[in-house]
Scaffold this motif. Structure first.
Motif, PDB file in Angstrom:
ATOM      1  N   ILE A 152      -3.310  -4.423  -4.092  1.00 15.72           N
ATOM      2  CA  ILE A 152      -4.322  -4.356  -3.041  1.00 15.72           C
ATOM      3  C   ILE A 152      -5.076  -3.030  -3.145  1.00 15.72           C
ATOM      4  O   ILE A 152      -4.481  -1.961  -3.023  1.00 15.72           O
ATOM      5  CB  ILE A 152      -3.675  -4.478  -1.638  1.00 15.72           C
ATOM      6  N   GLU A 153      -6.378  -3.111  -3.372  1.00 19.65           N
ATOM      7  CA  GLU A 153      -7.191  -1.903  -3.522  1.00 19.65           C
ATOM      8  C   GLU A 153      -8.121  -1.663  -2.336  1.00 19.65           C
ATOM      9  O   GLU A 153      -8.541  -0.546  -2.082  1.00 19.65           O
ATOM     10  CB  GLU A 153      -8.032  -2.000  -4.807  1.00 19.65           C
ATOM     11  N   ASP A 154      -8.446  -2.718  -1.610  1.00 20.40           N
ATOM     12  CA  ASP A 154      -9.420  -2.605  -0.526  1.00 20.40           C
ATOM     13  C   ASP A 154      -8.775  -2.952   0.812  1.00 20.40           C
ATOM     14  O   ASP A 154      -7.624  -3.405   0.880  1.00 20.40           O
ATOM     15  CB  ASP A 154     -10.600  -3.556  -0.779  1.00 20.40           C
ATOM     16  N   ASN A 155      -9.535  -2.745   1.872  1.00 20.37           N
ATOM     17  CA  ASN A 155      -9.074  -3.159   3.192  1.00 20.37           C
ATOM     18  C   ASN A 155      -8.906  -4.671   3.245  1.00 20.37           C
ATOM     19  O   ASN A 155      -9.630  -5.421   2.576  1.00 20.37           O
ATOM     20  CB  ASN A 155     -10.069  -2.723   4.269  1.00 20.37           C
ATOM     21  N   ILE A 156      -7.961  -5.123   4.023  1.00 20.31           N
ATOM     22  CA  ILE A 156      -7.715  -6.553   4.200  1.00 20.31           C
ATOM     23  C   ILE A 156      -8.479  -7.028   5.428  1.00 20.31           C
ATOM     24  O   ILE A 156      -8.333  -6.465   6.521  1.00 20.31           O
ATOM     25  CB  ILE A 156      -6.204  -6.827   4.369  1.00 20.31           C
ATOM     26  N   TYR A 157      -9.328  -8.037   5.260  1.00 23.82           N
ATOM     27  CA  TYR A 157     -10.150  -8.567   6.352  1.00 23.82           C
ATOM     28  C   TYR A 157     -10.965  -7.452   7.030  1.00 23.82           C
ATOM     29  O   TYR A 157     -11.188  -7.492   8.248  1.00 23.82           O
ATOM     30  CB  TYR A 157      -9.287  -9.274   7.394  1.00 23.82           C
ATOM     31  N   ASP A 158     -11.366  -6.440   6.270  1.00 26.69           N
ATOM     32  CA  ASP A 158     -12.128  -5.306   6.797  1.00 26.69           C
ATOM     33  C   ASP A 158     -11.356  -4.508   7.851  1.00 26.69           C
ATOM     34  O   ASP A 158     -11.961  -3.740   8.626  1.00 26.69           O
ATOM     35  CB  ASP A 158     -13.470  -5.776   7.393  1.00 26.69           C
ATOM     36  N   PRO A 216      -8.685  -1.502   8.570  1.00 26.62           N
ATOM     37  CA  PRO A 216      -8.155  -0.328   7.861  1.00 26.62           C
ATOM     38  C   PRO A 216      -6.751  -0.587   7.328  1.00 26.62           C
ATOM     39  O   PRO A 216      -5.846  -0.944   8.085  1.00 26.62           O
ATOM     40  CB  PRO A 216      -8.166   0.761   8.941  1.00 26.62           C
ATOM     41  N   THR A 217      -6.600  -0.435   6.017  1.00 24.14           N
ATOM     42  CA  THR A 217      -5.349  -0.795   5.348  1.00 24.14           C
ATOM     43  C   THR A 217      -4.792   0.427   4.627  1.00 24.14           C
ATOM     44  O   THR A 217      -5.504   1.101   3.885  1.00 24.14           O
ATOM     45  CB  THR A 217      -5.586  -1.939   4.349  1.00 24.14           C
ATOM     46  N   TYR A 218      -3.506   0.695   4.861  1.00 20.66           N
ATOM     47  CA  TYR A 218      -2.864   1.886   4.311  1.00 20.66           C
ATOM     48  C   TYR A 218      -1.636   1.478   3.496  1.00 20.66           C
ATOM     49  O   TYR A 218      -1.178   0.342   3.559  1.00 20.66           O
ATOM     50  CB  TYR A 218      -2.440   2.831   5.440  1.00 20.66           C
ATOM     51  N   LYS A 219      -1.119   2.431   2.727  1.00 19.36           N
ATOM     52  CA  LYS A 219       0.070   2.170   1.920  1.00 19.36           C
ATOM     53  C   LYS A 219       1.107   3.265   2.152  1.00 19.36           C
ATOM     54  O   LYS A 219       0.769   4.437   2.328  1.00 19.36           O
ATOM     55  CB  LYS A 219      -0.279   2.121   0.427  1.00 19.36           C
ATOM     56  N   VAL A 220       2.363   2.861   2.140  1.00 22.78           N
ATOM     57  CA  VAL A 220       3.488   3.785   2.215  1.00 22.78           C
ATOM     58  C   VAL A 220       4.394   3.490   1.030  1.00 22.78           C
ATOM     59  O   VAL A 220       4.666   2.321   0.724  1.00 22.78           O
ATOM     60  CB  VAL A 220       4.271   3.616   3.538  1.00 22.78           C
ATOM     61  N   LYS A 221       4.836   4.519   0.346  1.00 24.32           N
ATOM     62  CA  LYS A 221       5.722   4.325  -0.801  1.00 24.32           C
ATOM     63  C   LYS A 221       6.993   3.606  -0.368  1.00 24.32           C
ATOM     64  O   LYS A 221       7.547   3.883   0.694  1.00 24.32           O
ATOM     65  CB  LYS A 221       6.052   5.670  -1.438  1.00 24.32           C
ATOM     66  N   GLU A 222       7.450   2.698  -1.231  1.00 20.02           N
ATOM     67  CA  GLU A 222       8.558   1.822  -0.848  1.00 20.02           C
ATOM     68  C   GLU A 222       9.823   2.595  -0.483  1.00 20.02           C
ATOM     69  O   GLU A 222      10.494   2.266   0.502  1.00 20.02           O
ATOM     70  CB  GLU A 222       8.859   0.831  -1.977  1.00 20.02           C
TER      71      GLU A 222
END
Length: 273
Positions: free
Chosen positions: A72-78, A80-86
Motif C-alpha cells: 500500500i503506497e497511497d491513502n485508502i479511500y482518500d 489518511p493512511t499510516y504504517k507501523v512496523k510489525e
C-alpha cells in the motif's frame, strides 16, 4: 458524527482488523481470508464497516501493519493512511491488552517472533521458524489434517504418554530442577499402534514447548517475568495448559489475553489513539 480509527494487520492471506472510537473505546474485531493481500485488506474494511454498522465517512484514520502493508503506497479511500512496523505493533499490542509496561511478547503465526518491551522501548530480539506453519505441515503429513483447530480438538482426546519420552522414563533419580513428568524427548516414545489423537497432542505439545522454552531463554538475564502470547495459535485449546507447565518450572507467567489474535492490529492503532 463518531470518529473511527481502523487498525489493520495485513498478513499473507489473512487480514485482521480492529476499530476504535477516538475516545479509545474498542468497537470490535474481525478477520478475513483471501487469495491476495489487496483483496483481503479491502474485504476486511468493507466487512468490518458492515458488521458494526459504521459508515466510511466516520473513519478518520487507517493504520496498517504486517507483511502486506508494504503493497500500500497511497491513502485508502482518500482516508489518511499510516504504517507501523510489525514488530513495534506486536510489542505495543501485546502489552496494551494486558496493561503492562514490561513483558516479552511472543507472536505465534506461521512462524514466531519474540519482542521485548522494556524501559519504554520495543525491541525485536529474534524469531523462530517453528509456529503455525510447522504445526500444519507436520499435521498434514502425519494425520492428514490441515486445520489447526481440528488438530487441537483431536489432541484433547490424545494420550501424551504414547508419544513423548519423559524424565521418569529414562532415570529413577530425582533431578532437583525438573519434575519427573517433564518432557525428555518430543515424539521419543512413539510406537506402533499410536492413534491420530495422540499424534495431534504430541504436535501441539512440541510446538508450544519449543516456543515456550525459547521465550524463557529470552527472559534470562532480564527482570522480565511475564510472557504474553499472541497470534492465531494462541487461541488453541491446549496452549495455556502446556505453557503453564513450563512457567511453573521456570518461575515465569505466560499470559494469553483476550483478543490475542488481533493484538498486532491493536498495536498498530495504539500510537494514534
Amino acid at each position: 458524527m463518531t470518529q473511527i480509527i481502523l487498525g489493520v494487520d495485513v498478513g499473507g492471506t489473512t487480514t485482521k482488523i480492529v476499530g476504535y472510537r477516538q475516545n479509545k473505546t474498542l468497537i470490535g474485531t474481525l478477520q478475513v481470508c483471501a487469495t491476495d493481500q489487496m483483496t483481503s485488506l479491502y474485504g476486511a474494511i468493507g466487512n468490518f464497516l458492515k458488521t458494526y454498522q459504521c459508515s466510511l465517512k466516520e473513519v478518520v484514520k487507517i493504520v496498517l501493519t504486517g507483511v502486506g502493508a508494504s503493497f500500500i503506497e497511497d491513502n485508502i479511500y482518500d482516508i489518511p493512511t499510516y504504517k507501523v512496523k510489525e514488530f513495534e505493533a506486536i510489542g505495543l499490542g501485546g502489552t496494551k491488552l494486558v496493561k503492562m509496561e514490561e513483558a516479552l511478547v511472543v507472536s505465534m503465526g506461521t512462524g514466531t517472533a519474540f519482542v521485548r518491551v522494556q524501559n519504554g522501548k520495543v525491541n525485536h530480539i529474534g524469531g523462530s521458524g517453528v509456529g503455525g506453519g510447522t504445526l500444519m505441515g507436520l499435521a498434514s503429513l502425519l494425520i492428514d489434517k490441515r486445520d489447526s483447530h481440528v488438530v487441537a480438538t483431536m489432541g484433547e482426546k490424545g494420550n501424551l504418554g504414547k508419544v513423548d519420552l519423559v524424565i521418569q522414563d529414562i532415570t529413577h533419580e530425582l533431578i532437583p530442577s525438573l519434575p519427573q513428568d517433564a518432557t525428555a524427548s518430543n515424539f521419543g516414545l512413539v510406537k506402533s499402534g499410536v492413534q491420530e489423537e495422540d499424534i495431534a497432542l504430541g504436535l501441539m505439545n512440541m510446538i508450544f514447548q519449543t516456543v515456550g522454552m525459547m521465550a524463557v531463554f529470552a527472559c534470562q538475564n532480564t527482570p522480565i517475568k511475564h510472557i504474553i502470547i499472541i497470534g492465531s495459535l494462541a487461541t488453541l485449546s491446549s496452549a495455556q495448559s502446556i505453557l503453564n507447565g513450563i512457567g511453573q518450572i521456570h518461575g515465569i507467567q505466560f499470559i494469553i489475553p483476550e483478543h490475542a489474535v488481533f493484538a498486532t492490529a491493536i498495536g498498530a492503532v495504539t500510537p494514534y489513539l
